[in-house]
Design an enzyme around this catalytic site. Structure first.
Site, PDB file in Angstrom:
ATOM      1  N   ASP A  33       0.550  17.992 -11.506  1.00 46.50           N
ATOM      2  CA  ASP A  33      -0.560  18.646 -10.821  1.00 46.50           C
ATOM      3  C   ASP A  33      -1.448  19.355 -11.849  1.00 46.50           C
ATOM      4  O   ASP A  33      -0.965  19.971 -12.795  1.00 46.50           O
ATOM      5  CB  ASP A  33      -0.028  19.660  -9.796  1.00 46.50           C
ATOM      6  CG  ASP A  33      -1.081  20.072  -8.794  1.00 46.50           C
ATOM      7  OD1 ASP A  33      -0.989  19.659  -7.615  1.00 46.50           O
ATOM      8  OD2 ASP A  33      -2.020  20.813  -9.187  1.00 46.50           O
ATOM      9  N   ILE A  34      -2.739  19.257 -11.646  1.00 44.68           N
ATOM     10  CA  ILE A  34      -3.696  19.828 -12.600  1.00 44.68           C
ATOM     11  C   ILE A  34      -3.695  21.357 -12.566  1.00 44.68           C
ATOM     12  O   ILE A  34      -4.118  22.007 -13.523  1.00 44.68           O
ATOM     13  CB  ILE A  34      -5.117  19.265 -12.305  1.00 44.68           C
ATOM     14  CG1 ILE A  34      -5.987  19.309 -13.533  1.00 44.68           C
ATOM     15  CG2 ILE A  34      -5.766  19.974 -11.126  1.00 44.68           C
ATOM     16  CD1 ILE A  34      -7.246  18.465 -13.407  1.00 44.68           C
ATOM     17  N   ASN A  94       1.532  18.555   2.500  1.00 41.73           N
ATOM     18  CA  ASN A  94       0.593  19.216   3.391  1.00 41.73           C
ATOM     19  C   ASN A  94      -0.102  18.147   4.218  1.00 41.73           C
ATOM     20  O   ASN A  94      -0.491  17.097   3.689  1.00 41.73           O
ATOM     21  CB  ASN A  94      -0.441  20.009   2.581  1.00 41.73           C
ATOM     22  CG  ASN A  94       0.194  21.157   1.810  1.00 41.73           C
ATOM     23  OD1 ASN A  94       1.067  21.838   2.343  1.00 41.73           O
ATOM     24  ND2 ASN A  94      -0.218  21.353   0.562  1.00 41.73           N
ATOM     25  N   GLU A 102      -5.787  19.287   0.997  1.00 39.93           N
ATOM     26  CA  GLU A 102      -7.127  19.258   0.403  1.00 39.93           C
ATOM     27  C   GLU A 102      -7.542  17.856  -0.022  1.00 39.93           C
ATOM     28  O   GLU A 102      -8.714  17.499   0.080  1.00 39.93           O
ATOM     29  CB  GLU A 102      -7.185  20.204  -0.804  1.00 39.93           C
ATOM     30  CG  GLU A 102      -7.119  21.661  -0.377  1.00 39.93           C
ATOM     31  CD  GLU A 102      -7.041  22.620  -1.552  1.00 39.93           C
ATOM     32  OE1 GLU A 102      -7.031  22.162  -2.700  1.00 39.93           O
ATOM     33  OE2 GLU A 102      -6.973  23.837  -1.290  1.00 39.93           O
ATOM     34  N   VAL A 103      -6.609  17.090  -0.547  1.00 40.55           N
ATOM     35  CA  VAL A 103      -6.940  15.731  -1.004  1.00 40.55           C
ATOM     36  C   VAL A 103      -6.453  14.732   0.061  1.00 40.55           C
ATOM     37  O   VAL A 103      -5.255  14.674   0.360  1.00 40.55           O
ATOM     38  CB  VAL A 103      -6.276  15.420  -2.361  1.00 40.55           C
ATOM     39  CG1 VAL A 103      -6.600  13.995  -2.794  1.00 40.55           C
ATOM     40  CG2 VAL A 103      -6.728  16.416  -3.416  1.00 40.55           C
ATOM     41  N   HIS A 107       0.262  12.723  -0.431  1.00 32.58           N
ATOM     42  CA  HIS A 107       0.970  13.078  -1.668  1.00 32.58           C
ATOM     43  C   HIS A 107       2.082  14.049  -1.349  1.00 32.58           C
ATOM     44  O   HIS A 107       1.961  14.896  -0.466  1.00 32.58           O
ATOM     45  CB  HIS A 107       0.019  13.692  -2.702  1.00 32.58           C
ATOM     46  CG  HIS A 107      -0.834  14.801  -2.168  1.00 32.58           C
ATOM     47  ND1 HIS A 107      -1.954  14.565  -1.402  1.00 32.58           N
ATOM     48  CD2 HIS A 107      -0.744  16.146  -2.279  1.00 32.58           C
ATOM     49  CE1 HIS A 107      -2.515  15.711  -1.071  1.00 32.58           C
ATOM     50  NE2 HIS A 107      -1.784  16.693  -1.581  1.00 32.58           N
TER      51      HIS A 107
HETATM   52  P1  AMP Z   1      -3.102  19.498  -1.237  1.00 32.67           P
HETATM   53  O1  AMP Z   1      -3.643  20.873  -0.962  1.00 32.67           O
HETATM   54  O2  AMP Z   1      -1.712  19.312  -0.694  1.00 32.67           O
HETATM   55  O3  AMP Z   1      -4.059  18.419  -0.797  1.00 32.67           O
HETATM   56  O4  AMP Z   1      -2.908  19.396  -2.804  1.00 32.67           O
HETATM   57  C1  AMP Z   1      -3.820  18.803  -3.659  1.00 32.67           C
HETATM   58  C2  AMP Z   1      -3.313  19.048  -5.051  1.00 32.67           C
HETATM   59  O5  AMP Z   1      -3.962  18.158  -5.924  1.00 32.67           O
HETATM   60  C3  AMP Z   1      -3.532  20.469  -5.572  1.00 32.67           C
HETATM   61  O6  AMP Z   1      -2.279  21.039  -5.941  1.00 32.67           O
HETATM   62  C4  AMP Z   1      -4.441  20.239  -6.792  1.00 32.67           C
HETATM   63  O7  AMP Z   1      -4.177  21.137  -7.844  1.00 32.67           O
HETATM   64  C5  AMP Z   1      -4.125  18.810  -7.162  1.00 32.67           C
HETATM   65  N1  AMP Z   1      -5.167  18.101  -7.884  1.00 32.67           N
HETATM   66  C6  AMP Z   1      -6.493  18.025  -7.585  1.00 32.67           C
HETATM   67  N2  AMP Z   1      -7.141  17.251  -8.472  1.00 32.67           N
HETATM   68  C7  AMP Z   1      -6.204  16.807  -9.352  1.00 32.67           C
HETATM   69  C8  AMP Z   1      -6.239  15.971 -10.493  1.00 32.67           C
HETATM   70  N3  AMP Z   1      -7.389  15.413 -10.932  1.00 32.67           N
HETATM   71  N4  AMP Z   1      -5.091  15.739 -11.167  1.00 32.67           N
HETATM   72  C9  AMP Z   1      -3.933  16.299 -10.747  1.00 32.67           C
HETATM   73  N5  AMP Z   1      -3.833  17.089  -9.659  1.00 32.67           N
HETATM   74  C10 AMP Z   1      -4.948  17.349  -8.979  1.00 32.67           C
END
Ligand code: AMP
Length: 121
Positions: A33-34, A94, A102-103, A107
């Site tokens: 995770d970033i 999530n 968020e994404v 995942h």
């Molecule tokens: P969620 O809130 O469950 O959708 O988590 C999304 C996660 O993706 C968060 O923990 C972010 O820090 C992570 N994230 C977003 N962009 C990147 C990226 N380019 N590389 C790695 N992790 C990312």
């Protein structure tokens, strides 16, 4: 909600943006995770286009389902947090708005390397 091909994990899967890769096979890609929330914070994503766990549960093949679970275990072993090699970890997905997703590409977060604390805050 349909799958958004422009989400950040779709771009990572297409190698349009880089990731800090941990593991990859036919079914999954895993990377750090970033913005890590614990000492170890990995993400495991299916290669298929699934928005969230409900979408995956309803539409993924049995091979994809098995591949995702196997992938989580494989990544935990690589990171030395699996039960047989370490101290355990938390796997968390999530799901949609109330779940804080968020994404919009399914995942699993793997948190470990230390006590991860309360389950929900
Ligand atoms: P969620 O809130 O469950 O959708 O988590 C999304 C996660 O993706 C968060 O923990 C972010 O820090 C992570 N994230 C977003 N962009 C990147 C990226 N380019 N590389 C790695 N992790 C990312």
């Amino acid at each position: 909600m349909g799958y958004d091909d422009n989400n950040i994990f779709a771009k990572i899967l297409r190698n349009e943006i880089p990731c800090n890769k941990i593991y990859e096979d036919e079914f999954v890609l895993s990377f750090h995770d970033i913005n890590p929330q614990k000492k170890i914070h990995a993400l495991v994503i299916p290669k298929g286009k699934y928005v969230d766990l409900d979408d995956f549960s309803q539409n993924a093949s049995k091979d994809e389902m098995a591949g995702l679970l196997k992938g989580i275990n494989t990544v935990a072993k690589i990171l030395n947090i699996s039960v047989d090699t370490g101290n355990g970890y938390r796997a968390l997905a999530n799901i949609s708005e109330d779940g804080g997703q968020e994404v919009p590409h399914l995942h699993f977060h793997l948190f470990g390397g230390e006590k991860v604390g309360k389950m929900v805050s």
